[in-house]
Motif scaffolding. Structure first.
Motif, PDB file in Angstrom:
ATOM      1  N   UNK A 187       0.828  -1.211   0.000  1.00 31.55           N
ATOM      2  CA  UNK A 187       0.000   0.000   0.000  1.00 31.55           C
ATOM      3  C   UNK A 187       0.861   1.260   0.000  1.00 31.55           C
ATOM      4  N   UNK A 188       1.965   1.223   0.733  1.00 33.57           N
ATOM      5  CA  UNK A 188       2.827   2.405   0.840  1.00 33.57           C
ATOM      6  C   UNK A 188       3.742   2.585  -0.367  1.00 33.57           C
ATOM      7  N   UNK A 189       4.221   1.476  -0.921  1.00 33.92           N
ATOM      8  CA  UNK A 189       5.205   1.540  -2.010  1.00 33.92           C
ATOM      9  C   UNK A 189       4.863   0.537  -3.107  1.00 33.92           C
ATOM     10  N   UNK A 190       3.758   0.757  -3.801  1.00 40.67           N
ATOM     11  CA  UNK A 190       3.295  -0.245  -4.771  1.00 40.67           C
ATOM     12  C   UNK A 190       4.199  -0.436  -5.981  1.00 40.67           C
ATOM     13  N   UNK A 191       4.970   0.567  -6.309  1.00 41.54           N
ATOM     14  CA  UNK A 191       5.846   0.451  -7.479  1.00 41.54           C
ATOM     15  C   UNK A 191       7.317   0.370  -7.098  1.00 41.54           C
ATOM     16  N   UNK A 192       7.571  -0.034  -5.852  1.00 42.18           N
ATOM     17  CA  UNK A 192       8.952  -0.207  -5.396  1.00 42.18           C
ATOM     18  C   UNK A 192       9.095  -1.550  -4.692  1.00 42.18           C
ATOM     19  N   UNK A 193       8.238  -2.478  -5.040  1.00 46.73           N
ATOM     20  CA  UNK A 193       8.221  -3.775  -4.369  1.00 46.73           C
ATOM     21  C   UNK A 193       8.202  -4.895  -5.403  1.00 46.73           C
ATOM     22  N   UNK A 194       9.229  -4.945  -6.223  1.00 49.48           N
ATOM     23  CA  UNK A 194       9.293  -5.954  -7.283  1.00 49.48           C
ATOM     24  C   UNK A 194       9.194  -7.355  -6.699  1.00 49.48           C
ATOM     25  N   UNK A 195       8.240  -8.101  -7.207  1.00 50.06           N
ATOM     26  CA  UNK A 195       8.066  -9.483  -6.794  1.00 50.06           C
ATOM     27  C   UNK A 195       7.114  -9.679  -5.628  1.00 50.06           C
ATOM     28  N   UNK A 196       6.919  -8.680  -4.782  1.00 48.32           N
ATOM     29  CA  UNK A 196       6.053  -8.852  -3.617  1.00 48.32           C
ATOM     30  C   UNK A 196       4.584  -8.988  -4.007  1.00 48.32           C
ATOM     31  N   UNK A 197       4.149  -8.202  -4.972  1.00 47.65           N
ATOM     32  CA  UNK A 197       2.763  -8.341  -5.448  1.00 47.65           C
ATOM     33  C   UNK A 197       2.522  -9.762  -5.944  1.00 47.65           C
ATOM     34  N   UNK A 198       3.436 -10.216  -6.776  1.00 49.50           N
ATOM     35  CA  UNK A 198       3.258 -11.514  -7.413  1.00 49.50           C
ATOM     36  C   UNK A 198       3.303 -12.652  -6.389  1.00 49.50           C
ATOM     37  N   UNK A 199       4.233 -12.565  -5.427  1.00 54.93           N
ATOM     38  CA  UNK A 199       4.317 -13.595  -4.388  1.00 54.93           C
ATOM     39  C   UNK A 199       3.061 -13.613  -3.522  1.00 54.93           C
ATOM     40  N   UNK A 200       2.593 -12.450  -3.118  1.00 57.52           N
ATOM     41  CA  UNK A 200       1.390 -12.383  -2.283  1.00 57.52           C
ATOM     42  C   UNK A 200       0.182 -12.921  -3.044  1.00 57.52           C
ATOM     43  N   UNK A 201       0.040 -12.515  -4.311  1.00 60.43           N
ATOM     44  CA  UNK A 201      -1.080 -13.006  -5.125  1.00 60.43           C
ATOM     45  C   UNK A 201      -1.008 -14.519  -5.284  1.00 60.43           C
ATOM     46  N   UNK A 202       0.165 -15.034  -5.636  1.00 59.82           N
ATOM     47  CA  UNK A 202       0.324 -16.475  -5.857  1.00 59.82           C
ATOM     48  C   UNK A 202      -0.039 -17.246  -4.592  1.00 59.82           C
ATOM     49  N   UNK A 203       0.459 -16.793  -3.450  1.00 59.18           N
ATOM     50  CA  UNK A 203       0.169 -17.479  -2.191  1.00 59.18           C
ATOM     51  C   UNK A 203      -1.331 -17.485  -1.909  1.00 59.18           C
ATOM     52  N   UNK A 204      -1.970 -16.331  -1.998  1.00 60.27           N
ATOM     53  CA  UNK A 204      -3.393 -16.245  -1.694  1.00 60.27           C
ATOM     54  C   UNK A 204      -4.229 -17.044  -2.691  1.00 60.27           C
ATOM     55  N   UNK A 205      -3.858 -17.029  -3.963  1.00 61.52           N
ATOM     56  CA  UNK A 205      -4.609 -17.789  -4.968  1.00 61.52           C
ATOM     57  C   UNK A 205      -4.472 -19.291  -4.738  1.00 61.52           C
ATOM     58  N   UNK A 206      -3.268 -19.778  -4.489  1.00 65.83           N
ATOM     59  CA  UNK A 206      -3.048 -21.213  -4.275  1.00 65.83           C
ATOM     60  C   UNK A 206      -3.722 -21.685  -3.002  1.00 65.83           C
ATOM     61  N   UNK A 207      -3.562 -20.942  -1.908  1.00 66.08           N
ATOM     62  CA  UNK A 207      -4.188 -21.330  -0.651  1.00 66.08           C
ATOM     63  C   UNK A 207      -5.711 -21.246  -0.780  1.00 66.08           C
ATOM     64  N   UNK A 208      -6.194 -20.244  -1.480  1.00 67.90           N
ATOM     65  CA  UNK A 208      -7.637 -20.125  -1.708  1.00 67.90           C
ATOM     66  C   UNK A 208      -8.187 -21.314  -2.468  1.00 67.90           C
ATOM     67  N   UNK A 209      -7.520 -21.680  -3.548  1.00 72.23           N
ATOM     68  CA  UNK A 209      -7.961 -22.841  -4.328  1.00 72.23           C
ATOM     69  C   UNK A 209      -7.859 -24.133  -3.521  1.00 72.23           C
ATOM     70  N   UNK A 210      -6.806 -24.277  -2.757  1.00 74.17           N
ATOM     71  CA  UNK A 210      -6.643 -25.476  -1.929  1.00 74.17           C
ATOM     72  C   UNK A 210      -7.782 -25.578  -0.911  1.00 74.17           C
ATOM     73  N   UNK A 211      -8.123 -24.454  -0.285  1.00 73.33           N
ATOM     74  CA  UNK A 211      -9.209 -24.462   0.683  1.00 73.33           C
ATOM     75  C   UNK A 211     -10.557 -24.760   0.048  1.00 73.33           C
ATOM     76  N   UNK A 212     -10.798 -24.137  -1.093  1.00 71.32           N
ATOM     77  CA  UNK A 212     -12.077 -24.338  -1.768  1.00 71.32           C
ATOM     78  C   UNK A 212     -12.251 -25.758  -2.276  1.00 71.32           C
ATOM     79  N   UNK A 213     -11.170 -26.463  -2.494  1.00 66.89           N
ATOM     80  CA  UNK A 213     -11.247 -27.841  -3.001  1.00 66.89           C
ATOM     81  C   UNK A 213     -10.989 -28.871  -1.905  1.00 66.89           C
TER      82      UNK A 213
END
Length: 126
Positions: A63-89
């Motif tokens: 939130x504070x530094x959205x364009x100075x965090x290379x890789x953090x967006x992608x890692x957070x998204x990947x984790x939440x998407x995988x855990x979300x899918x695992x939980x839903x299934x």
């Protein structure tokens, strides 16, 4: 830490969404202290609790530094998407579907925030 200025309405909305994720994770961290945990699940509960704290901090950084965090967006998204899918299934694991739904919604919110803040431009600086 240098906080990047808000550059557009879309950027502000994206940052607000990331901040909302941070607040939600911080709330989950605090609420986890009130849970009554069986001794055999103690380590898992401790790991989960501090995971909430880590994600609260990660979302706050985004939130504070959205364009100075290379890789953090992608890692957070990947984790939440995988855990979300695992939980839903995993309907036979108590609480998995509910937790999976929360993580899957978080993944969608993060994806929207990523687009609104142009988070991919962090890679240009890296």
């Amino acid at each position: 830490m240098i906080i990047q200025p808000v550059t557009s309405i879309a950027d502000g909305i994206g940052r607000a969404l990331a901040a909302l994720c941070a607040i939600g994770a911080a709330y989950a961290f605090i609420a986890a202290f009130a849970l009554d945990v069986a001794p055999e699940a103690g380590w898992l509960a401790l790991w989960q609790k501090w995971g909430f704290a880590m994600f609260a901090a990660l979302f706050a950084l985004l939130a504070l530094r959205p364009r100075a965090s290379a890789g953090l967006w992608e890692l957070a998204f990947f984790h939440k998407a995988i855990i979300g899918l695992a939980g839903l299934t995993s309907p036979f694991i108590p609480g998995a579907v509910q937790a999976g739904m929360i993580d899957f919604v978080l993944a969608l919110i993060l994806a929207l925030a990523y687009v609104l803040t142009k988070g991919w431009t962090a890679w240009r600086r890296a």
